[in-house]
Enzyme design. Sequence first.
Site, mmCIF file in Angstrom:
data_model
loop_
_atom_site.group_PDB
_atom_site.id
_atom_site.type_symbol
_atom_site.label_atom_id
_atom_site.label_comp_id
_atom_site.label_asym_id
_atom_site.label_seq_id
_atom_site.Cartn_x
_atom_site.Cartn_y
_atom_site.Cartn_z
ATOM 1 C CD GLU A 63 -2.473 -1.325 2.723
ATOM 2 O OE1 GLU A 63 -3.446 -2.078 2.816
ATOM 3 O OE2 GLU A 63 -2.026 -0.663 3.693
ATOM 4 N N PRO A 64 1.683 1.458 -1.010
ATOM 5 C CG PRO A 64 2.742 1.510 -3.103
ATOM 6 C CD PRO A 64 1.866 0.644 -2.227
ATOM 7 N N GLY A 65 1.926 4.949 -0.518
ATOM 8 C CA GLY A 65 1.265 6.236 -0.739
ATOM 9 C C GLY A 65 2.326 7.266 -1.071
ATOM 10 N NE ARG A 66 6.139 9.459 3.651
ATOM 11 C CZ ARG A 66 5.631 10.473 4.355
ATOM 12 N NH1 ARG A 66 5.790 11.701 3.931
ATOM 13 N NH2 ARG A 66 4.977 10.271 5.484
ATOM 14 N NE ARG B 210 5.017 15.159 4.851
ATOM 15 C CZ ARG B 210 6.325 15.133 4.882
ATOM 16 N NH1 ARG B 210 7.033 16.051 4.277
ATOM 17 N NH2 ARG B 210 6.953 14.178 5.497
ATOM 18 C CB CYS C 243 -2.306 34.120 12.837
ATOM 19 S SG CYS C 243 -2.995 35.341 11.745
ATOM 20 C CE1 TYR D 281 -0.485 10.448 4.046
ATOM 21 C CE2 TYR D 281 1.800 10.261 3.346
ATOM 22 C CZ TYR D 281 0.594 9.676 3.663
ATOM 23 O OH TYR D 281 0.460 8.315 3.584
HETATM 24 C C1 LIG Z 1 -0.971 5.733 5.573
HETATM 25 C C2 LIG Z 1 -1.091 4.299 5.240
HETATM 26 C C3 LIG Z 1 -0.438 3.787 4.115
HETATM 27 C C4 LIG Z 1 0.476 4.613 3.242
HETATM 28 O O1 LIG Z 1 1.622 5.038 3.904
HETATM 29 P P1 LIG Z 1 2.825 5.715 3.079
HETATM 30 O O2 LIG Z 1 3.837 6.000 4.092
HETATM 31 O O3 LIG Z 1 2.269 6.937 2.463
HETATM 32 O O4 LIG Z 1 3.269 4.722 2.066
HETATM 33 C C5 LIG Z 1 -0.625 2.466 3.816
HETATM 34 N N1 LIG Z 1 -1.418 1.662 4.574
HETATM 35 C C6 LIG Z 1 -2.052 2.122 5.667
HETATM 36 C C7 LIG Z 1 -2.899 1.208 6.450
HETATM 37 C C8 LIG Z 1 -1.911 3.449 6.035
HETATM 38 O O5 LIG Z 1 -2.533 3.905 7.121
#
Ligand SMILES: *Cc1c(COP(=O)(O)O)cnc(C)c1O
Length: 416
Positions: free
Chosen positions: A277-280, A317, A346, A375
Amino acid sequence: MLDSHFFSFSDGILCCESVALDELARQFGTPLFVTSRQSLVSQYRSFEEAFASLPHFTCYSVKANFNLAVIRTLAEEGCGCDVNSGGELYRALTAGVPANKIIMAGVGKSEAEIKYGLTSGVMMIKAESISELKAINSVAEHLGKVAQVGVRINPNVTAETHPYITTGDSKEKFGIDEAGLGEVFELFKTLPNLELHGLDMHIGSQIFDPEYYVAATQKLLEVLESARHLGFDIKWLDLGGGFPVTYDPQKPAPPITKFAEKLIPMLQDKGVTVIFEPGRFIAANASVIVTKILYRKKNQIGKEFFIVDAGMTELIRPALYQSHHEVLSVKQHDRSVVADVVGPICESSDFFARHRTIDDAPEGELLAVLSSGAYGAVMSSNYNGRLRPAEVMVDGDEVTLTRRRETYEQLVQNEL
Ligand SMILES: *Cc1c(COP(=O)(O)O)cnc(C)c1O
């Protein structure tokens, strides 16, 4: 510059792919999120390439950047989605992601959200507590369905990252720890509307050392053994996200292949599909914020400030995680100064960079805050009555407005 060649200088002007950022600012105004479509695709493909030899399925974590165009870009590549709420599920479905490619997670899903997930037909719904398993069972029973569930394990591995983004530690709220698992497995016997198919973890974000994944995966594999022993048909082993990117060229992230090298041999012959589950990793370096220098000022101790028209309302961030973001002048200058780059909000924590060497760009010119794709916009707010900025996506020399700038009318539209 960062590992991205999707943002680079051409004739002294910073460009996204083939499009000059000053041109975009003229057309769409500032502050402006600019996303490189090719960067998203390239990151996704490099991830897929690294794990090619492993039976796996990648679900982009929508919470990193939930812009519909971003989700759609990845869906077109065949990527699934990991969603954390009803709202993110709505976004993923709206972007055209098939429900059977969507995983629903979240530490506290409401009954309405569970119902939405189950009626949509998501691939798997993850539970993070015994009470939540019971809630999912009861909603499934009402709907006359059998829910495909995963259980999030807290492996008690404290990954070295910022304390606010470590999630696999017993002190944190996430998942069910080993001590609770016996009870969980027992519970399934009494919940006829659940089928346990997945074991899941997510140990944090921006994790540089593959050894944390190795340690946590080891624990997950032990749980897999026990679950199978008890007769559960575990099809999915979900390792979550957290894979790192480079924000600061002085502190480069290890390449994704380093993680693949360690993890593939551990997981290869386990008879499961591994879910990532890559996001970042996919979104962070695909976007910048283009912002105008409103004013410059120097105080009596000789400290210099660039006051820009973006702030913590667009990128929280630095305030939240003390994170580093490179800040570049869109137009290159020969001279540089040392300054703080701050927003108009502010709050003292409203800054992008402190004591940074930066091009001596005059008032009215533009800066770009790099690595703002993950993010960033998703955490934006209307604090101080700010309007959420416009977002554009660039693909080669093509530009698409993917989100209109908010208006004052929208600020009050829900108030009676
Ligand atoms: C936030 C999250 C991700 C993604 O995390 P990254 O650091 O952005 O890759 C994947 N799985 C779960 C369950 C998350 O909460």
